[in-house]
Enzyme design. Structure first.
Site, PDB file in Angstrom:
ATOM      1  N   SER A  99      -5.591 -18.093 -65.862  1.00 37.69           N
ATOM      2  CA  SER A  99      -4.720 -17.045 -65.343  1.00 37.69           C
ATOM      3  C   SER A  99      -5.389 -16.035 -64.426  1.00 37.69           C
ATOM      4  O   SER A  99      -4.694 -15.173 -63.876  1.00 37.69           O
ATOM      5  CB  SER A  99      -4.032 -16.316 -66.499  1.00 37.69           C
ATOM      6  OG  SER A  99      -2.988 -17.110 -66.999  1.00 37.69           O
ATOM      7  N   GLY A 335      -8.554 -15.507 -68.165  1.00 36.08           N
ATOM      8  CA  GLY A 335      -7.809 -16.742 -68.071  1.00 36.08           C
ATOM      9  C   GLY A 335      -8.186 -17.742 -69.137  1.00 36.08           C
ATOM     10  O   GLY A 335      -9.273 -17.685 -69.710  1.00 36.08           O
TER      11      GLY A 335
END
Length: 381
Positions: A99, A335
């Site tokens: 992410s 992420g």
């Protein structure tokens, strides 16, 4: 990718993944003092923290890159890069950054805002006519800002029905739209990868170019991110030296090599591959104003509370602020992707630190250790 718990891989695809790789498993264990996570001013504090992530938390490998305010950088490694051969973790090796991709996507959108091609407060339906419709879902009420700030109320497609195959972005959105909207747009904050798939689709609609090309020409090349790329369709590999990534179902479960995987299910929400040093460069350039005009950077750093990321965390437009123990905040995202977990960001004073481990933690304690280690790296005098 960000899903139901901080950076954890969605359970439906996780079950498929576990079944697919159940034939090849490995284990890793060890022990280290919890004191290794305490912030101090000694030069080896980051190394000690990485060693503890391997020995105490059971991470197969760990790697970090830290940049001081004077621009000097240092890379660290711990553990092994390949459990089958015992090969070392490559210094500043490539990993799937999950992410963190959202920050790149948000930058592209905000550049297009500055060019007058996208409006932050324009409804999604103006760009993707009639696409975003469902039970308690109406793209005429959801704006581009709602997407970037995670306040759209859209269901998160990674919670449902994913398989190990190639996906087109529209398929991912369709998965989400089969489920009821969670709240009225703007009513509250809730993480959904669907927001960033739609943001990527809007970029493609207004530029008439693939999202991967827009990220490359607008972000990767201008900043000089030589080890960052958006995998091409069908590319399941990691191009440059990298530690292998491993998957486990639960704490204490055996590890399976999941390094090679079709990442299309993550797309504009989490498909990028990069290194810790490149992430340091990216977040540093972003905060320095090298990628966005002041008006758009100010919008990006206009935040709402997002305690989901941890105490005091706040979410802007694809960018998260995290409080530092030494005062102030750092800006990043973090992420998760099967086999890899990343944490880090940069300060406005020129410091930057990013850390990666080679399996997704299955407990909050390990995630807390990673976050503490980022704080250690950024707060060292």
């Amino acid at each position: 990718m960000r899903v139901q718990t901080w950076q954890r891989f969605p359970s439906p695809l996780g079950a498929v993944l576990a079944a697919a790789v159940a034939g090849a498993v490995l284990t890793v264990s060890g022990l280290a003092s919890p004191a290794a996570f305490a912030a101090d001013a000694r030069p080896d504090s980051v190394q000690r923290g990485l060693d503890a992530l391997v020995r105490e938390d059971g991470m197969p490998g760990a790697l970090a890159s830290v940049k001081g305010p004077g621009g000097r950088s240092r890379s660290y490694t711990a553990g092994v890069g390949d459990l089958a051969t015992g090969a070392p973790v490559p210094e500043d090796g490539q990993v799937r950054i999950g992410s963190n991709t959202k920050a790149f996507t948000a930058v592209v959108v905000l550049q297009l805002v500055a060019e007058g091609k996208i409006g932050l407060d324009t409804p999604v339906d103006d760009y993707l006519r009639g696409l975003v419709r469902g039970e308690r879902i109406d793209g005429r009420k959801i704006t581009v800002r709602h997407l970037l700030q995670q306040t759209s109320g859209l269901p998160n497609y990674t919670e449902y029905d994913l398989q190990l195959r190639h996906y087109a972005p529209r398929e991912l959105v369709d998965i989400a739209l089969r489920h009821e909207g969670h709240f009225e747009p703007g009513q509250k904050w809730e993480y959904s990868n669907t927001n960033y798939v739609l943001a990527g689709m809007i970029v493609e609609q207004v530029t008439h170019r693939p999202m991967a090309e827009e990220i490359d020409r607008r972000v990767i090349r201008p900043v000089g991110l030589r080890h960052t790329y958006f995998p091409a369709p069908g590319d399941i590999t990691i191009r440059e030296p990298h530690p292998k990534g491993y998957y486990r179902d639960a704490a204490g479960a055996p590890l399976s090599d999941v390094t090679e995987m079709d990442p299309s299910w993550a797309w504009a929400a989490g498909q990028l591959i990069s290194t810790n040093a490149d992430l340091n460069r990216f977040y540093g350039a972003l905060l320095s104003g090298d990628l966005l005009k002041k008006a758009q950077l100010d919008q990006m750093r206009n935040t709402v509370s997002a305690e989901y990321f941890g105490p005091g965390a706040r979410y802007g437009l694809g960018l998260v602020s995290f409080p530092l123990s030494c005062g102030g905040v750092y800006w990043g995202h973090g992420g998760s992707f099967p086999g890899y977990e990343t944490r880090g960001g940069a300060t406005t004073q020129g410091r930057a630190a990013n850390i990666a481990v080679t399996t997704q933690p299955t407990d909050k304690a390990t995630l807390d250790h990673m976050s503490t280690l980022v704080d250690t790296a950024l707060c060292r005098r």
